[in-house]
Scaffold this motif. Structure first.
Motif, mmCIF file in Angstrom:
data_model
loop_
_atom_site.group_PDB
_atom_site.id
_atom_site.type_symbol
_atom_site.label_atom_id
_atom_site.label_comp_id
_atom_site.label_asym_id
_atom_site.label_seq_id
_atom_site.Cartn_x
_atom_site.Cartn_y
_atom_site.Cartn_z
ATOM 1 N N ASN A 198 0.813 -1.210 0.000
ATOM 2 C CA ASN A 198 0.000 0.000 0.000
ATOM 3 C C ASN A 198 0.851 1.267 0.000
ATOM 4 O OD1 ASN A 198 -2.542 1.168 -0.154
ATOM 5 N ND2 ASN A 198 -2.925 1.060 2.036
ATOM 6 N N VAL A 199 2.152 1.142 0.229
ATOM 7 C CA VAL A 199 3.039 2.301 0.230
ATOM 8 C C VAL A 199 3.588 2.581 -1.170
ATOM 9 C CG1 VAL A 199 5.262 3.190 1.085
ATOM 10 C CG2 VAL A 199 3.641 2.111 2.658
ATOM 11 N N CYS A 200 4.084 1.540 -1.867
ATOM 12 C CA CYS A 200 4.747 1.784 -3.161
ATOM 13 C C CYS A 200 4.060 1.096 -4.341
ATOM 14 C CB CYS A 200 6.204 1.362 -3.100
ATOM 15 S SG CYS A 200 6.455 -0.432 -3.089
ATOM 16 N N ASP A 201 2.944 0.421 -4.091
ATOM 17 C CA ASP A 201 2.168 -0.254 -5.145
ATOM 18 C C ASP A 201 2.884 -1.444 -5.780
ATOM 19 O OD1 ASP A 201 -0.016 1.524 -4.809
ATOM 20 O OD2 ASP A 201 0.983 2.998 -6.090
ATOM 21 N N ALA A 202 3.833 -2.037 -5.083
ATOM 22 C CA ALA A 202 4.512 -3.229 -5.611
ATOM 23 C C ALA A 202 3.540 -4.412 -5.589
ATOM 24 C CB ALA A 202 5.732 -3.565 -4.763
ATOM 25 N N HIS A 203 3.483 -5.149 -6.698
ATOM 26 C CA HIS A 203 2.694 -6.379 -6.740
ATOM 27 C C HIS A 203 3.369 -7.390 -5.814
ATOM 28 C CE1 HIS A 203 0.521 -9.847 -8.311
ATOM 29 N NE2 HIS A 203 1.696 -10.445 -8.467
ATOM 30 N N LEU A 204 2.563 -7.957 -4.902
ATOM 31 C CA LEU A 204 3.077 -8.950 -3.962
ATOM 32 C C LEU A 204 2.610 -10.347 -4.312
ATOM 33 C CD1 LEU A 204 2.276 -6.936 -0.705
ATOM 34 C CD2 LEU A 204 4.504 -7.107 -1.863
ATOM 35 N N GLY A 205 1.360 -10.475 -4.730
ATOM 36 C CA GLY A 205 0.761 -11.774 -5.022
ATOM 37 C C GLY A 205 -0.748 -11.660 -4.982
ATOM 38 N N HIS A 206 -1.400 -12.647 -4.355
ATOM 39 C CA HIS A 206 -2.866 -12.689 -4.270
ATOM 40 C C HIS A 206 -3.276 -13.198 -2.896
ATOM 41 C CE1 HIS A 206 -2.176 -12.646 -8.605
ATOM 42 N NE2 HIS A 206 -3.364 -12.062 -8.682
ATOM 43 N N VAL A 207 -4.520 -12.915 -2.527
ATOM 44 C CA VAL A 207 -5.088 -13.453 -1.288
ATOM 45 C C VAL A 207 -6.280 -14.323 -1.663
ATOM 46 C CG1 VAL A 207 -6.523 -11.397 -0.840
ATOM 47 C CG2 VAL A 207 -5.911 -12.925 1.051
ATOM 48 N N PHE A 208 -6.407 -15.442 -0.950
ATOM 49 C CA PHE A 208 -7.456 -16.417 -1.230
ATOM 50 C C PHE A 208 -8.193 -16.763 0.070
ATOM 51 C CE2 PHE A 208 -4.013 -17.095 -4.262
ATOM 52 C CZ PHE A 208 -4.702 -17.037 -5.468
ATOM 53 N N PRO A 209 -9.456 -17.206 -0.040
ATOM 54 C CA PRO A 209 -10.238 -17.552 1.149
ATOM 55 C C PRO A 209 -10.099 -19.012 1.562
ATOM 56 C CG PRO A 209 -11.672 -17.584 -0.752
ATOM 57 C CD PRO A 209 -10.300 -17.179 -1.252
ATOM 58 N N ASP A 210 -8.918 -19.597 1.387
ATOM 59 C CA ASP A 210 -8.737 -21.023 1.695
ATOM 60 C C ASP A 210 -7.610 -21.273 2.696
ATOM 61 O OD1 ASP A 210 -6.500 -20.482 0.170
ATOM 62 O OD2 ASP A 210 -6.944 -21.939 -1.391
ATOM 63 N N GLY A 211 -7.370 -20.302 3.569
ATOM 64 C CA GLY A 211 -6.302 -20.440 4.554
ATOM 65 C C GLY A 211 -6.628 -21.461 5.623
ATOM 66 N N LYS A 212 -5.574 -21.961 6.270
ATOM 67 C CA LYS A 212 -5.705 -23.020 7.280
ATOM 68 C C LYS A 212 -5.847 -22.483 8.704
ATOM 69 C CE LYS A 212 -2.619 -26.118 4.746
ATOM 70 N NZ LYS A 212 -1.366 -26.876 4.826
ATOM 71 N N THR A 213 -5.983 -21.182 8.854
ATOM 72 C CA THR A 213 -6.024 -20.595 10.190
ATOM 73 C C THR A 213 -7.395 -19.981 10.467
ATOM 74 O OG1 THR A 213 -5.248 -18.436 9.469
ATOM 75 C CG2 THR A 213 -3.546 -20.071 10.000
ATOM 76 N N GLU A 214 -7.528 -19.381 11.630
ATOM 77 C CA GLU A 214 -8.816 -18.816 12.063
ATOM 78 C C GLU A 214 -9.377 -17.786 11.080
ATOM 79 O OE1 GLU A 214 -10.595 -16.155 15.739
ATOM 80 O OE2 GLU A 214 -8.616 -17.048 15.938
ATOM 81 N N SER A 215 -8.523 -16.995 10.458
ATOM 82 C CA SER A 215 -9.007 -15.963 9.529
ATOM 83 C C SER A 215 -9.572 -16.566 8.246
ATOM 84 C CB SER A 215 -7.880 -14.992 9.165
ATOM 85 O OG SER A 215 -6.955 -15.596 8.275
ATOM 86 N N GLY A 216 -9.094 -17.756 7.894
ATOM 87 C CA GLY A 216 -9.502 -18.368 6.633
ATOM 88 C C GLY A 216 -8.812 -17.775 5.421
ATOM 89 N N LEU A 217 -7.852 -16.856 5.650
ATOM 90 C CA LEU A 217 -7.163 -16.192 4.545
ATOM 91 C C LEU A 217 -5.812 -16.844 4.270
ATOM 92 C CD1 LEU A 217 -7.832 -12.462 5.481
ATOM 93 C CD2 LEU A 217 -9.101 -13.896 3.869
#
Length: 148
Positions: free
Chosen positions: A115-134
């Motif tokens: 969010n500071v320099c607009d560098a592409h980092l990757g993607h976020v998905f709703p299939d995480g293995k933790t409490e957030s699910g992310l």
């Protein structure tokens, strides 16, 4: 804690303001980044799966944007996803990451950028293995690690 519904809302309605912004021209980025980091962070390329040593590193510390050194993730949010890329379930701060709908390659995904320099980092998905699910699926070349 961010959840998938929060991510979708941010991608649709706008991102949180960062603490500060860093803007450079493509030419300036090209001068300071190696070819692979430039392709990933400035042109939204993706590194080969399992090519980053960051996938198997779980040392306590923090992960920052390779381009601007903004701290993005803490090792406490990192988990083994077997996806081939370093994975996290939450950013360190809610305003560290910007979210954008990505319909490239015939898929519907949420792209994540610094969010500071607009560098592409990757993607976020709703299939995480933790409490957030992310699962923040991050290119290893887009982040640097600093041990605690």
């Amino acid at each position: 804690m961010l959840k998938w519904k929060d991510i979708l809302k941010l991608a649709r309605e706008g991102n949180l303001a960062p603490d500060h912004k860093l803007q450079k021209s493509i030419r300036a980025w090209r001068e300071i980044l190696d070819d692979e980091v430039f392709a990933i962070t400035r042109l939204s390329a993706t590194e080969r799966p399992f090519s980053s040593e960051m996938c198997v590193a779980f040392t306590p510390g923090r992960y920052a944007c390779t381009c601007c050194e903004q701290v993005l993730f803490d090792s406490g949010q990192k988990f083994e996803s077997a996806s081939g890329w370093p994975s996290f379930d939450q950013p360190l701060a809610s305003n560290a990451i910007a979210y954008f709908a990505d319909e490239s390659h015939g898929m519907q995904r949420i792209e994540v950028k610094c969010n500071v320099c607009d560098a592409h980092l990757g993607h976020v998905f709703p299939d995480g293995k933790t409490e957030s699910g992310l699962r923040y699926c991050i290119n290893g070349k887009a982040i640097t690690f600093a041990a605690n």
